[in-house]
Design a protein around this motif. Structure first.
Motif, PDB file in Angstrom:
ATOM      1  N   VAL A  25      -6.568  -1.028  -4.463  1.00  0.00           N
ATOM      2  CA  VAL A  25      -7.104  -1.024  -3.678  1.00  0.00           C
ATOM      3  C   VAL A  25      -8.109  -1.691  -2.866  1.00  0.00           C
ATOM      4  CG1 VAL A  25      -6.000   0.170  -1.063  1.00  0.00           C
ATOM      5  CG2 VAL A  25      -5.191   0.556  -2.958  1.00  0.00           C
ATOM      6  N   THR A  46       1.003   3.738  -2.864  1.00  0.00           N
ATOM      7  CA  THR A  46       0.448   5.231  -2.305  1.00  0.00           C
ATOM      8  C   THR A  46       1.546   5.836  -2.754  1.00  0.00           C
ATOM      9  OG1 THR A  46      -0.825   4.006  -1.199  1.00  0.00           O
ATOM     10  CG2 THR A  46      -0.046   6.627  -0.675  1.00  0.00           C
ATOM     11  N   TRP A  79      -8.541   3.454   6.023  1.00  0.00           N
ATOM     12  CA  TRP A  79      -8.136   4.957   6.111  1.00  0.00           C
ATOM     13  C   TRP A  79      -7.087   5.361   4.397  1.00  0.00           C
ATOM     14  CZ3 TRP A  79      -6.260   7.376   9.665  1.00  0.00           C
ATOM     15  CH2 TRP A  79      -6.258   6.907  10.878  1.00  0.00           C
ATOM     16  N   ALA A  80      -7.405   4.231   3.376  1.00  0.00           N
ATOM     17  CA  ALA A  80      -6.660   4.567   2.200  1.00  0.00           C
ATOM     18  C   ALA A  80      -8.461   6.031   1.756  1.00  0.00           C
ATOM     19  CB  ALA A  80      -6.726   3.190   1.168  1.00  0.00           C
ATOM     20  N   TRP A 134      -6.445   3.783  -8.688  1.00  0.00           N
ATOM     21  CA  TRP A 134      -5.885   3.545  -7.460  1.00  0.00           C
ATOM     22  C   TRP A 134      -6.913   3.101  -6.357  1.00  0.00           C
ATOM     23  CZ3 TRP A 134      -6.347   5.738  -2.299  1.00  0.00           C
ATOM     24  CH2 TRP A 134      -5.258   5.245  -1.592  1.00  0.00           C
ATOM     25  N   PHE A 135      -7.780   3.664  -5.814  1.00  0.00           N
ATOM     26  CA  PHE A 135      -8.843   3.434  -4.565  1.00  0.00           C
ATOM     27  C   PHE A 135      -9.067   1.999  -5.074  1.00  0.00           C
ATOM     28  CE2 PHE A 135     -12.921   3.604  -2.522  1.00  0.00           C
ATOM     29  CZ  PHE A 135     -12.585   3.257  -1.152  1.00  0.00           C
ATOM     30  N   ARG A 151      -6.941  -0.579   6.559  1.00  0.00           N
ATOM     31  CA  ARG A 151      -6.512  -0.455   5.411  1.00  0.00           C
ATOM     32  C   ARG A 151      -7.159   0.452   4.767  1.00  0.00           C
ATOM     33  NH1 ARG A 151      -1.358  -3.921   4.476  1.00  0.00           N
ATOM     34  NH2 ARG A 151      -0.365  -3.930   7.131  1.00  0.00           N
ATOM     35  N   ILE A 152      -8.019  -0.297   4.103  1.00  0.00           N
ATOM     36  CA  ILE A 152      -8.973   0.241   3.067  1.00  0.00           C
ATOM     37  C   ILE A 152      -9.823   1.620   3.314  1.00  0.00           C
ATOM     38  CG2 ILE A 152     -11.066  -0.234   1.588  1.00  0.00           C
ATOM     39  CD1 ILE A 152     -10.124  -3.045   0.993  1.00  0.00           C
ATOM     40  N   ILE A 207       1.211  -1.742  -0.079  1.00  0.00           N
ATOM     41  CA  ILE A 207      -0.236   0.064   0.122  1.00  0.00           C
ATOM     42  C   ILE A 207       0.674   1.269  -0.126  1.00  0.00           C
ATOM     43  CG2 ILE A 207      -1.545   1.544   1.627  1.00  0.00           C
ATOM     44  CD1 ILE A 207      -2.998  -0.985   0.389  1.00  0.00           C
TER      45      ILE A 207
END
Length: 204
Positions: free
Chosen positions: A68, A38, A80-81, A64-65, A77-78, A34
């Motif tokens: 992820v 990122t 947070w992304a 990108w999202f 984590r997702i 990640i």
């Protein structure tokens, strides 16, 4: 004698590259995939925003999202992304004039001579069935009639029904890829196909 936009070549390379990076976790779950992905999107976003090109920046961020999200990472984590992506958009709106203008135009509509307003008038100019091939008049006022606003030209010359058919074709491509991906076991293949489809359909 001609111009070309490097980001157009970067788009498919980015989707496949990030898919490759995220697929490393199959071999080693402890790899910081990640942060690497990122960092890559941050470098590209920085270069694009220097142009300025906020639209392309959002497209890369969206791809990108999606990647992820599909890479099988923990929900925390997702989250947070996603929070990072939202924070980026808010900061861009507050401190980046190009983003402020683009977002305001999207939600409030353009002025009488804004590109968005001109495109809308051109799109609706042909009604349901269009004025006919080469018979469009409103398209002459569009800044990029042959590229960015080609759908508006199609709407004026071939009608809204033709535009609807194009939307259905894009949707059919997306559905076909999703159905095909159900048969795949390789994470890289799934992510690469999903990233390219997200890019194509998102931009469309």
């Amino acid at each position: 004698g001609f111009s070309f936009q490097p980001s157009e070549f970067l788009k498919p390379a980015f989707a496949i590259g990030v898919a490759w990076i995220l697929s490393w976790r199959v071999r080693d779950p402890n790899l910081p995939v990640i942060p690497i992905a990122t960092g890559l999107v941050a470098i590209i976003a920085g270069l694009l925003m220097l142009q300025p090109d906020f639209g392309a920046t959002m497209l890369f961020g969206g791809v990108w999202f999606v990647l992820v999200l599909l890479s099988g990472l923990p929900v925390q984590r997702i989250a947070w992304a996603f929070a990072g992506l939202i924070a980026f958009v808010v900061l861009a709106y507050l401190f980046y004039p190009n983003a402020t203008h683009r977002i305001d135009s999207f939600f409030s509509g353009g002025t009488a001579f804004d590109q968005v307003d001109l495109a809308q008038r051109t799109l609706l100019g042909g009604g349901w069935t269009g004025a006919g091939l080469w018979l469009g008049v409103k398209k002459m006022s569009l800044p990029e009639a042959h590229t960015d606003y080609i759908l508006s030209v199609i709407g004026e010359e071939f009608g809204l029904l033709a535009c609807a058919a194009i939307v259905v074709l894009y949707a059919a491509v997306a559905v076909r890829v999703l159905l095909r991906m159900q048969e795949e076991d390789d994470l890289f293949t799934i992510l690469a196909a999903a990233g390219l489809t997200a890019q194509l359909v998102g931009q469309a």
